[in-house]
Scaffold this motif. Sequence first.
Motif, mmCIF file in Angstrom:
data_model
loop_
_atom_site.group_PDB
_atom_site.id
_atom_site.type_symbol
_atom_site.label_atom_id
_atom_site.label_comp_id
_atom_site.label_asym_id
_atom_site.label_seq_id
_atom_site.Cartn_x
_atom_site.Cartn_y
_atom_site.Cartn_z
ATOM 1 N N SER A 1 0.819 -1.222 0.000
ATOM 2 C CA SER A 1 0.000 0.000 0.000
ATOM 3 C C SER A 1 0.848 1.265 0.000
ATOM 4 N N GLU A 2 2.087 1.182 0.500
ATOM 5 C CA GLU A 2 2.952 2.357 0.574
ATOM 6 C C GLU A 2 4.117 2.283 -0.412
ATOM 7 N N TRP A 3 4.082 1.356 -1.345
ATOM 8 C CA TRP A 3 5.225 1.161 -2.225
ATOM 9 C C TRP A 3 5.360 2.308 -3.224
ATOM 10 N N ASN A 4 6.583 2.882 -3.327
ATOM 11 C CA ASN A 4 6.825 3.971 -4.286
ATOM 12 C C ASN A 4 8.282 4.016 -4.744
ATOM 13 N N LEU A 5 8.963 2.869 -4.745
ATOM 14 C CA LEU A 5 10.372 2.813 -5.136
ATOM 15 C C LEU A 5 10.548 1.927 -6.376
ATOM 16 N N ASN A 6 9.818 2.235 -7.426
ATOM 17 C CA ASN A 6 9.874 1.400 -8.627
ATOM 18 C C ASN A 6 11.222 1.487 -9.347
ATOM 19 N N PHE A 7 11.790 2.693 -9.427
ATOM 20 C CA PHE A 7 13.097 2.826 -10.073
ATOM 21 C C PHE A 7 14.164 2.033 -9.317
ATOM 22 N N PHE A 8 14.106 2.091 -8.006
ATOM 23 C CA PHE A 8 15.063 1.337 -7.193
ATOM 24 C C PHE A 8 14.891 -0.169 -7.410
ATOM 25 N N TYR A 9 13.669 -0.613 -7.462
ATOM 26 C CA TYR A 9 13.380 -2.029 -7.697
ATOM 27 C C TYR A 9 13.935 -2.486 -9.045
ATOM 28 N N LEU A 10 13.724 -1.697 -10.078
ATOM 29 C CA LEU A 10 14.211 -2.063 -11.406
ATOM 30 C C LEU A 10 15.735 -2.018 -11.472
ATOM 31 N N LEU B 1 14.345 3.303 -24.089
ATOM 32 C CA LEU B 1 12.997 2.810 -24.358
ATOM 33 C C LEU B 1 12.664 1.627 -23.464
ATOM 34 N N LEU B 2 13.665 0.797 -23.175
ATOM 35 C CA LEU B 2 13.443 -0.326 -22.263
ATOM 36 C C LEU B 2 13.099 0.158 -20.867
ATOM 37 N N VAL B 3 13.768 1.229 -20.414
ATOM 38 C CA VAL B 3 13.444 1.796 -19.102
ATOM 39 C C VAL B 3 11.991 2.241 -19.062
ATOM 40 N N GLY B 4 11.554 2.920 -20.124
ATOM 41 C CA GLY B 4 10.150 3.322 -20.180
ATOM 42 C C GLY B 4 9.202 2.132 -20.168
ATOM 43 N N MET B 5 9.576 1.067 -20.858
ATOM 44 C CA MET B 5 8.712 -0.106 -20.916
ATOM 45 C C MET B 5 8.584 -0.787 -19.557
ATOM 46 N N ILE B 6 9.709 -1.037 -18.898
ATOM 47 C CA ILE B 6 9.646 -1.782 -17.637
ATOM 48 C C ILE B 6 9.094 -0.912 -16.505
ATOM 49 N N TYR B 7 9.353 0.390 -16.549
ATOM 50 C CA TYR B 7 8.810 1.245 -15.484
ATOM 51 C C TYR B 7 7.296 1.355 -15.588
ATOM 52 N N THR B 8 6.795 1.638 -16.786
ATOM 53 C CA THR B 8 5.333 1.719 -16.947
ATOM 54 C C THR B 8 4.679 0.361 -16.699
ATOM 55 N N GLY B 9 5.410 -0.723 -16.989
ATOM 56 C CA GLY B 9 4.858 -2.045 -16.703
ATOM 57 C C GLY B 9 4.682 -2.292 -15.221
ATOM 58 N N VAL C 1 20.910 4.800 -15.491
ATOM 59 C CA VAL C 1 19.680 5.566 -15.705
ATOM 60 C C VAL C 1 18.708 5.339 -14.548
ATOM 61 N N LEU C 2 18.531 4.085 -14.174
ATOM 62 C CA LEU C 2 17.590 3.752 -13.101
ATOM 63 C C LEU C 2 18.066 4.287 -11.754
ATOM 64 N N VAL C 3 19.369 4.201 -11.496
ATOM 65 C CA VAL C 3 19.900 4.700 -10.222
ATOM 66 C C VAL C 3 19.726 6.213 -10.127
ATOM 67 N N ILE C 4 20.046 6.927 -11.202
ATOM 68 C CA ILE C 4 19.894 8.399 -11.193
ATOM 69 C C ILE C 4 18.427 8.787 -11.033
ATOM 70 N N CYS C 5 17.537 8.108 -11.749
ATOM 71 C CA CYS C 5 16.102 8.413 -11.621
ATOM 72 C C CYS C 5 15.602 8.124 -10.215
ATOM 73 N N SER C 6 16.114 7.057 -9.593
ATOM 74 C CA SER C 6 15.694 6.742 -8.230
ATOM 75 C C SER C 6 16.172 7.795 -7.246
ATOM 76 N N LEU C 7 17.422 8.241 -7.391
ATOM 77 C CA LEU C 7 17.957 9.246 -6.473
ATOM 78 C C LEU C 7 17.266 10.588 -6.629
ATOM 79 N N ILE C 8 16.828 10.917 -7.845
ATOM 80 C CA ILE C 8 16.204 12.217 -8.094
ATOM 81 C C ILE C 8 14.708 12.202 -7.794
ATOM 82 N N ALA C 9 14.013 11.166 -8.254
ATOM 83 C CA ALA C 9 12.545 11.180 -8.220
ATOM 84 C C ALA C 9 11.936 10.471 -7.020
ATOM 85 N N GLU C 10 12.697 9.676 -6.306
ATOM 86 C CA GLU C 10 12.117 8.880 -5.228
ATOM 87 C C GLU C 10 12.615 9.338 -3.866
#
Length: 389
Positions: free
Chosen positions: A79-88, A128-136, A256-265
């Motif tokens: 219910s509180e999950w919000n670390l998708n970039f970190f997970y990927l 494009l793969l980052v966009g695919m797996i994140y939106t998935g 890419v995923l690490v930078i997005c996680s540090l910035i957006a999460e």
Amino acid sequence: MSDKKNEDYIVRMPDTGMRSPFGGEKDPFIPPRPSRVASHPSVSSQISKIENSPAISILAYCLSSISMTVVNKYVVSGSEWNLNFFYLAIQSIVCIVTIEVCKQLGLIGNLAPFDINKGKRWFPISLLLVGMIYTGTKSLQYLSVPVYTIFKNLTTIVIAYGEVLWFGGSVTPLALLSFGLMVLSSVVAAWADTRSAAQTAEAAAALATLNAGYAWMGLNVFCTASYLLSMRKVIKNMNFKDWDTMFYNNFLTIPVLVICSLIAEDWSSENLAKNFPPESRNALLIGMIYSGMAAIFISYCSAWCIRVTSSTTYSMVGALNKLPIAVSGLIFFAAPVTVGSVSAIFIGFVSGIVYAWAKVRQSQVAKNSLPTTQPTMSASSQSNRDANS
């Protein structure tokens, strides 16, 4: 992974016959000793039987794909999950580490060293793969597994018409019928989901969650089609082999995923405690590690299934496998079981079979026709063919 032919193993019986005192052969009334080689088959022979078993390869492919979907849903369903970039990012890191370990152990022998020039050319595909797996993962976070599986079929339609526009492909009437069934199953699934959500105590919040899931699913369909179609255009000139595509994809997406996680999460201690509660922390970490390894399992099992069966059998297994994936959502995550949801699953299952059969028919027609033109292939099939050429 080289395609090995089935080998016939001949077990030589040792000569245990002893000479009789009279110069003849061993007394025929004395039974010969049983051969140890015959009674105890070698380990390599048993492994070879498993490696060339169509049933085991199909079962392994189905279990790996089902487990991947179930584990992903389990990790992001908090219910509180919000670390998708970190997970990927964890998925990609585990995948790279596993590939390197397998390479050092000699299990992977055709992985070329990293080439910077190839990395630069492949980097847009990785984005494009980052966009695919994140939106998935976001759509799977808000939608149930059956609805996610059903709506995932819509990607096939976008890819098919993308091939028509970019590569001169064609859509057969049977494939068009399957597309109609895919759209119908998605409409039925959405109707059943919204109707079930409207009957809950917190109807407004439930409907808002579903709408967010449908929006992420729409983005995922677009990103997935863009990734596969773009990969088809680029991979032919990259000369990638079996494991190169997986290695470059995961290696280039890590920063890419690490930078997005540090910035957006949110990396505060409070948010980490919400995402990893003590009662389920270990299970979540194990699931995250397994999901990275499962990507390799699926890749290996796919190649294994194609090697010991055929591409036709593999396509049919992929279509049939959507039913147990959808059912797993009903079993493990208590998704609402209604007439609408069951009907949507069944229609989506039938649409997958019809589409697989349409591709089989199209392939047979291409084989029987004169080779004046190159037959049209799906983006994923063409990418695999180009990678192995």
